[in-house]
Design an enzyme around this catalytic site. Structure first.
Site: not given
Length: 322
Positions: A2-3, A61, A305
C-alpha cells in the site's frame, strides 16, 4: 505494498471511529505481528489496556494512533496488513493476528489482519520532529460525526488539523510526504540535486520524500513526460515542481477513489477496495496503447520491480540533453 493514498484511506477511517475510544480486551493471536515491540507481548498488551486514542496520524506509508499515555500505537501494513473495524460478534477473519477491543467506538473492535505478516504493530516512544513541524497529517474534520453508515469510499470531506510536533521514534528518519502541507519544496529540490541518481529512484527514497511508491511514481512520470532514469542533478526547479505537482495530483485522485486495489488485500477499515486502478495510465499497461500518443507502453526491470513508461512520450535522455 500500500502507498500513501491507501494508507490515508485507512487513517481517515480510523480517525472517524477510534479517536476518543479506549482500548480494552487486547488479544495477540500470533506473535509475529508484534515482533517490533521488543518488550514482548505482555508489555504490548499492558501498554494499551485502558489507554485512550487521541488522534490518528500518517506520514508517508506509516500510520499511528496517538495515545493519552504519551506513546503511540505504530502500524505498518507491509504487503497485506489490514486495519478493520468489526462488530465484536462478527466471525474472525482467517488471518486475524491482533484483536483490540474499543470502549466508545460505537460497539466496534479494531482488528489487525495480515496474511503475509510483513506488517506489524508496536507501542513506541514519541520524539520531537527534526524540523519542529507537525509529525504528520492528523485530526478529523469537526463537521463530520461518526455514524453507523460511513461513506462507502472512505473519504471524509472537510479540513484536517495538523498533528502535534511529535513523531514515533522509529519513523523520525522518514521524510515528509508529497501531500504534507509542511513539505519544504526548496529543501527537497536541493536534496534531489545532491543525490545524483535517477529520478524514479529519488522519488522512491523515503528519506527524501515519503509515500510515493512504484505505482504512483510511474503515473507521475508519465504525466510529466519524463523517463524514470533522468538524472536528478540535471533537474531544474520548474521540472521538479512539475513532477511533484503530478505526484500530488495522481495521489489525490487515487485517494478520492479509495486508493488502488489490485486484489482483496488492499481495503479500507470497512473491508472495501479502492477503484483507482481503472484510471491508471502507465503502471501495469505493458504492450497497451499509450493514452496520450498511442505508442505501445513498455516495461523494464527496475530495483527488483518494474517501471512502465511510454518510449515516445518519455524518451530516455541522451548525454547532455536533460
Amino acid at each position: 505494498m500500500p502507498e500513501l493514498p491507501e494508507v490515508e484511506v485507512v487513517r481517515r477511517g480510523l480517525a472517524r471511529w477510534v479517536i476518543g475510544a479506549t482500548f480494552e480486551g487486547v488479544e495477540v493471536l500470533h506473535p509475529r505481528p508484534v515482533r517490533r515491540h521488543e518488550a514482548g507481548i505482555d508489555d504490548f498488551v499492558s501498554r494499551l489496556e485502558g489507554v485512550t486514542v487521541v488522534d490518528a496520524v500518517r506520514r508517508g506509508k506509516f500510520l499511528w494512533l496517538n495515545l493519552d499515555s504519551g506513546e503511540a500505537l505504530l502500524a505498518h501494513l507491509g504487503m497485506s496488513g489490514q486495519m478493520l473495524l468489526e462488530e465484536p460478534d462478527a466471525p474472525d477473519e482467517k488471518h486475524l493476528r491482533v484483536r483490540l477491543g474499543l470502549a466508545g467506538a460505537q460497539g466496534r473492535e479494531l482488528r489487525f489482519v495480515d496474511q503475509r505478516m510483513f506488517g506489524g504493530l508496536a507501542v513506541v516512544e514519541m520524539v520531537p520532529t527534526p524540523d519542529g513541524g507537525p509529525g504528520g497529517l492528523g485530526g478529523t474534520p469537526a463537521d463530520v460525526v461518526p455514524t453507523e453508515e460511513p461513506r462507502d469510499d472512505g473519504v471524509i470531506e472537510g479540513t484536517y488539523e495538523a498533528g502535534e510536533a511529535l513523531i514515533p521514534a522509529p519513523v523520525a528518519h522518514i521524510a515528509r510526504d508529497a501531500l504534507d502541507p509542511a513539505l519544504d519544496v526548496d529543501l527537497l529540490a536541493a536534496r534531489f540535486k545532491r543525490r545524483e541518481t535517477g529520478l524514479k529512484r529519488a522519488l522512491l527514497d523515503q528519506t527524501l520524500i515519503s509515500g510515493i511508491g512504484n505505482i504512483y511514481a510511474d503515473e507521475a512520470l508519465w504525466r510529466a513526460k519524463l523517463h524514470y532514469a533522468r538524472p536528478t542533478e540535471k533537474l531544474n526547479r520548474p521540472t521538479l515542481n512539475r513532477v511533484l505537482a503530478h505526484a500530488q495530483d495522481v495521489m489525490r485522485e487515487a485517494l478520492a477513489q479509495g486508493g488502488t486495489s489490485f486484489d482483496s488485500l488492499y481495503v479500507d477499515v470497512n473491508g472495501q477496495s479502492g477503484y483507482f486502478e481503472r484510471g491508471l495510465d502507465a503502471y501495469g499497461r505493458e504492450g497497451e496503447a499509450c493514452h496520450r500518443c498511442g505508442s505501445r507502453m513498455r516495461r523494464e526491470t527496475f530495483m527488483n520491480r518494474s517501471s512502465f513508461f511510454c518510449p515516445k512520450c518519455q524518451p530516455k535522455p541522451r548525454e547532455g540533453r536533460f
